[in-house]
Design a protein around this motif. Structure first.
Motif, mmCIF file in Angstrom:
data_model
loop_
_atom_site.group_PDB
_atom_site.id
_atom_site.type_symbol
_atom_site.label_atom_id
_atom_site.label_comp_id
_atom_site.label_asym_id
_atom_site.label_seq_id
_atom_site.Cartn_x
_atom_site.Cartn_y
_atom_site.Cartn_z
ATOM 1 N N ILE A 46 0.836 -1.206 0.000
ATOM 2 C CA ILE A 46 0.000 0.000 0.000
ATOM 3 C C ILE A 46 0.869 1.254 0.000
ATOM 4 O O ILE A 46 0.633 2.191 -0.769
ATOM 5 N N ILE A 47 1.886 1.270 0.843
ATOM 6 C CA ILE A 47 2.773 2.440 0.919
ATOM 7 C C ILE A 47 3.527 2.636 -0.401
ATOM 8 O O ILE A 47 3.660 3.762 -0.883
ATOM 9 N N ASP A 51 1.153 3.939 -3.065
ATOM 10 C CA ASP A 51 0.870 5.342 -2.760
ATOM 11 C C ASP A 51 2.022 6.225 -3.203
ATOM 12 O O ASP A 51 1.824 7.258 -3.835
ATOM 13 N N TRP A 52 3.225 5.831 -2.871
ATOM 14 C CA TRP A 52 4.401 6.637 -3.226
ATOM 15 C C TRP A 52 4.566 6.742 -4.738
ATOM 16 O O TRP A 52 4.871 7.811 -5.266
ATOM 17 N N THR A 98 2.252 6.536 -7.042
ATOM 18 C CA THR A 98 1.122 7.168 -7.739
ATOM 19 C C THR A 98 0.623 8.429 -7.045
ATOM 20 O O THR A 98 -0.452 8.914 -7.375
ATOM 21 N N ARG A 99 1.397 8.953 -6.107
ATOM 22 C CA ARG A 99 0.905 10.085 -5.320
ATOM 23 C C ARG A 99 0.631 11.311 -6.197
ATOM 24 O O ARG A 99 1.340 11.565 -7.167
ATOM 25 N N GLN A 101 0.263 2.581 7.459
ATOM 26 C CA GLN A 101 -0.121 1.559 6.490
ATOM 27 C C GLN A 101 -1.627 1.392 6.322
ATOM 28 O O GLN A 101 -2.063 0.559 5.549
ATOM 29 N N PRO A 145 -5.056 1.791 4.739
ATOM 30 C CA PRO A 145 -5.500 2.256 3.419
ATOM 31 C C PRO A 145 -6.420 3.487 3.485
ATOM 32 O O PRO A 145 -6.372 4.341 2.604
ATOM 33 N N VAL A 198 -4.162 6.420 4.025
ATOM 34 C CA VAL A 198 -3.495 6.742 2.756
ATOM 35 C C VAL A 198 -4.434 7.574 1.896
ATOM 36 O O VAL A 198 -4.042 8.593 1.328
ATOM 37 N N LYS A 199 -5.684 7.169 1.816
ATOM 38 C CA LYS A 199 -6.691 7.907 1.034
ATOM 39 C C LYS A 199 -6.798 9.346 1.533
ATOM 40 O O LYS A 199 -6.836 10.291 0.730
ATOM 41 N N ARG A 240 -4.501 11.072 3.355
ATOM 42 C CA ARG A 240 -3.239 11.781 3.100
ATOM 43 C C ARG A 240 -3.135 12.199 1.636
ATOM 44 O O ARG A 240 -2.630 13.278 1.316
ATOM 45 N N ARG A 241 -3.623 11.366 0.728
ATOM 46 C CA ARG A 241 -3.613 11.717 -0.704
ATOM 47 C C ARG A 241 -4.516 12.925 -0.969
ATOM 48 O O ARG A 241 -4.173 13.796 -1.761
#
Length: 124
Positions: free
Chosen positions: A16-17, A20-21, A23-24, A52, A54, A57-58, A60-61
């Motif tokens: 996941i990380i 994310d990195w 495709t950020r 980690q 998800p 992550v959503k 933070r994006r």
């Protein structure tokens, strides 16, 4: 058996990380005046999150896509943020956005979609 599940969760978290990195979203290029305005508006905000997760992550994006400087607080690995999330926020759930509203009241907003919607409405 429990160790196997932990190992699988750790591997999935690393994937996941990495995704994310890779495709950020890019950070918007704001004027210095707009950047100062956004930084002032977000100075009292903090996102309680796990690296980690998800849903974190959503969130933070979404923050990155809007180019916001919101403090990230690791509620899993930092006992101070963990305790604050539970004691002041009311539950051990991430992501959680802590912010002060126009009346000076502290608010705790849970759920990644609700946090992203709030930030979009306020800053987009």
């Amino acid at each position: 058996m429990g160790y196997m599940f932990k190992a699988i969760r750790w591997v999935l978290g690393q994937i996941i990380i990495a995704v994310d990195w890779l495709t950020r979203p890019s950070i918007p290029d704001y004027s210095p005046e707009k950047r100062a305005e956004l930084d002032t508006a977000t100075a009292s905000m903090a996102l309680y999150q796990f690296g980690q997760c998800p849903f974190c992550v959503k969130t933070r994006r979404g923050i990155r896509r809007l180019g916001l400087n919101i403090e990230l607080r690791d509620a899993r690995n930092d006992p101070k943020w963990n305790a604050e999330l539970i004691e002041q926020g009311g539950k051990y759930q991430v992501p959680c956005l802590r912010f002060v509203d126009d009346k000076g009241e502290v608010n705790w907003l849970y759920e990644s979609s609700e946090i992203n919607d709030y930030l979009e409405q306020r800053f987009a």
